[in-house]
Design a protein around this motif. Sequence first.
Motif, PDB file in Angstrom:
ATOM      1  N   HIS A 123       0.835  -1.219   0.000  1.00  0.00           N
ATOM      2  CA  HIS A 123       0.000   0.000   0.000  1.00  0.00           C
ATOM      3  C   HIS A 123       0.860   1.255   0.000  1.00  0.00           C
ATOM      4  CE1 HIS A 123      -3.903  -1.869   0.175  1.00  0.00           C
ATOM      5  NE2 HIS A 123      -3.585  -2.586   1.283  1.00  0.00           N
ATOM      6  N   GLN A 124       1.922   1.190   0.842  1.00  0.00           N
ATOM      7  CA  GLN A 124       2.796   2.369   0.883  1.00  0.00           C
ATOM      8  C   GLN A 124       3.448   2.617  -0.466  1.00  0.00           C
ATOM      9  OE1 GLN A 124       5.581   1.758   4.039  1.00  0.00           O
ATOM     10  NE2 GLN A 124       4.026   1.954   5.693  1.00  0.00           N
ATOM     11  N   ARG A 177       2.431   1.599  -3.351  1.00  0.00           N
ATOM     12  CA  ARG A 177       1.433   1.975  -4.350  1.00  0.00           C
ATOM     13  C   ARG A 177       1.026   3.458  -4.182  1.00  0.00           C
ATOM     14  NH1 ARG A 177      -3.342  -2.155  -4.801  1.00  0.00           N
ATOM     15  NH2 ARG A 177      -1.544  -3.394  -5.470  1.00  0.00           N
ATOM     16  N   SER A 178       0.859   3.868  -2.918  1.00  0.00           N
ATOM     17  CA  SER A 178       0.494   5.283  -2.681  1.00  0.00           C
ATOM     18  C   SER A 178       1.619   6.228  -3.102  1.00  0.00           C
ATOM     19  CB  SER A 178       0.144   5.476  -1.205  1.00  0.00           C
ATOM     20  OG  SER A 178       1.265   5.173  -0.397  1.00  0.00           O
ATOM     21  N   GLY A 179       2.885   5.829  -2.787  1.00  0.00           N
ATOM     22  CA  GLY A 179       4.023   6.652  -3.180  1.00  0.00           C
ATOM     23  C   GLY A 179       4.141   6.763  -4.684  1.00  0.00           C
ATOM     24  N   GLU A 229       1.740   6.334  -6.839  1.00  0.00           N
ATOM     25  CA  GLU A 229       0.635   7.141  -7.371  1.00  0.00           C
ATOM     26  C   GLU A 229       0.907   8.631  -7.197  1.00  0.00           C
ATOM     27  OE1 GLU A 229      -2.837   5.771  -5.450  1.00  0.00           O
ATOM     28  OE2 GLU A 229      -3.026   3.915  -6.665  1.00  0.00           O
ATOM     29  N   GLU A 230       1.456   8.974  -6.003  1.00  0.00           N
ATOM     30  CA  GLU A 230       1.786  10.393  -5.786  1.00  0.00           C
ATOM     31  C   GLU A 230       2.841  10.860  -6.769  1.00  0.00           C
ATOM     32  OE1 GLU A 230       2.965  10.703  -1.778  1.00  0.00           O
ATOM     33  OE2 GLU A 230       0.936  10.434  -0.935  1.00  0.00           O
ATOM     34  N   GLU A 284       1.358  11.224 -10.121  1.00  0.00           N
ATOM     35  CA  GLU A 284       0.555  12.446 -10.217  1.00  0.00           C
ATOM     36  C   GLU A 284       1.449  13.676 -10.341  1.00  0.00           C
ATOM     37  OE1 GLU A 284      -2.619  12.832 -10.588  1.00  0.00           O
ATOM     38  OE2 GLU A 284      -3.058  10.651 -10.501  1.00  0.00           O
TER      39      GLU A 284
END
Length: 465
Positions: free
Chosen positions: A175-176, A178-180, A182-183, A186
């Motif tokens: 999750h970490q 994937r979130s990183g 994605e950020e 972006e």
Amino acid sequence: MLMQQRHKLQKDTQLEVRNTKYNMSRIQESWLKIMRSAKTKQLKKQVEIISQNHERDVDRKDAILQMLDRDLDEAEEQHQVAVRSHLLNVDRLLEIQQSRLLALDEEFQRDVATLREEFRIERENIQERHALEKRELALIVEQVEREEKNREMADITDHQSQFELIRNKNIEEDHQMRSGLEEQIEETRARCKERLQAYEKSTESSTTEYKEYLRRDASLSDQVERRLRQVERMQAAIQHWKQKIAQNRQECEERNQQLRTEKDHIAKHFQELKAKMNHFRTEGKKRLADLTMNARNCIKSLKDQLGLAERILKTAELCRKFETEREKVLPFYLSRDILQEFEEGELEFGDEDLKEEIRKELTDVGIDEWTYLDNFFKRYNKVKLDFHAVEQEGKRLTKENVQLRSILKQFLDGVSVNEDVLSAPNPLLVVNGKVNLNHVPVKRAADKTVYVEAAHHAGNTVVRR
């Protein structure tokens, strides 16, 4: 004239021949009477001699019969004494044998009781030891199963906890990351839009900015690769723990299999001990039966030997009745006394050692293996010789009887005159100075032959014309 004389001479010759035949028949008839009377006297003398010999033989046989009767009475008394002593000895032997059998039976019963007691004690000890070992093995199996179950539960709990921990950690890292990402995507997308807008604003871009973008892209690629390698390491760790769990499960299964094998081995050992115990029981019963059969066979064999000994003694007593006085006094005839001849020096030997060895063998009074049946062979040879002697004597007496019958028949044929006697050879008929006898006459010095001169006979005999 000459013919008449010849005819007359022929008639005289024929007449002389007839007279000669007639006179010869008269001479033979008178001579036959003389010979018959002489033969009658001779036969009467022989018959008297034979009758006297027969009377002497009868007297001798009567004396022998009386002596044998006395011997028979004495032998009967001895037989009765021997039978009584034999019966006493047999009764004593039977009592001894019966007491011996009773003692053997008691000893056998004691041995059987001892064996049964030892077998019972040993069986109880084996059963107690078997029960104790069985309880110990049951406790050991139960303890091992309990420990294995506890170990298995601990391994399962540890595995579940580690599995949950690793899975949660992987989920969080995923999750970490994937979130990183994605950020960053972006941000990169925003910057790209800004750059695109700036590019759109300015058609020219500098090389430095392009290189900066390339460097940033490479760094981001490195970060992605590191994250991927981290994921691979996590997957390898998960695979390692799975292999360890499988290995632990296999070891537990092998340990359980060993315990089952040991349990089967113990059960097999128990069955073998049980089979040995049953075999020992069977062997004991078989030995007991064999001992009983051997005892019965021994008793039967002893009875057979006793019966054989009784038959031998009875046969010996029956044979003793037919023994002579000499056989009763000396049952076995003596062989040639070689020792006496050896001591007298009649036998010569060239070697002194050989002479000493022969002396030692002759003076040895022991019984050798090859001399066991000497007495039997002596008795057998004696009986065989007596049998042949009696047979030869019977043949001689038969021949003598036939000869005496022939002489008696000749005598009867000589004193009677009939057609059968005249047609057969007659012993009293003399033809040409020969006597028709069927046997060779016995010549005796006392017998004198009567001679008659021919001139005296011719002068005193009337010739018939």
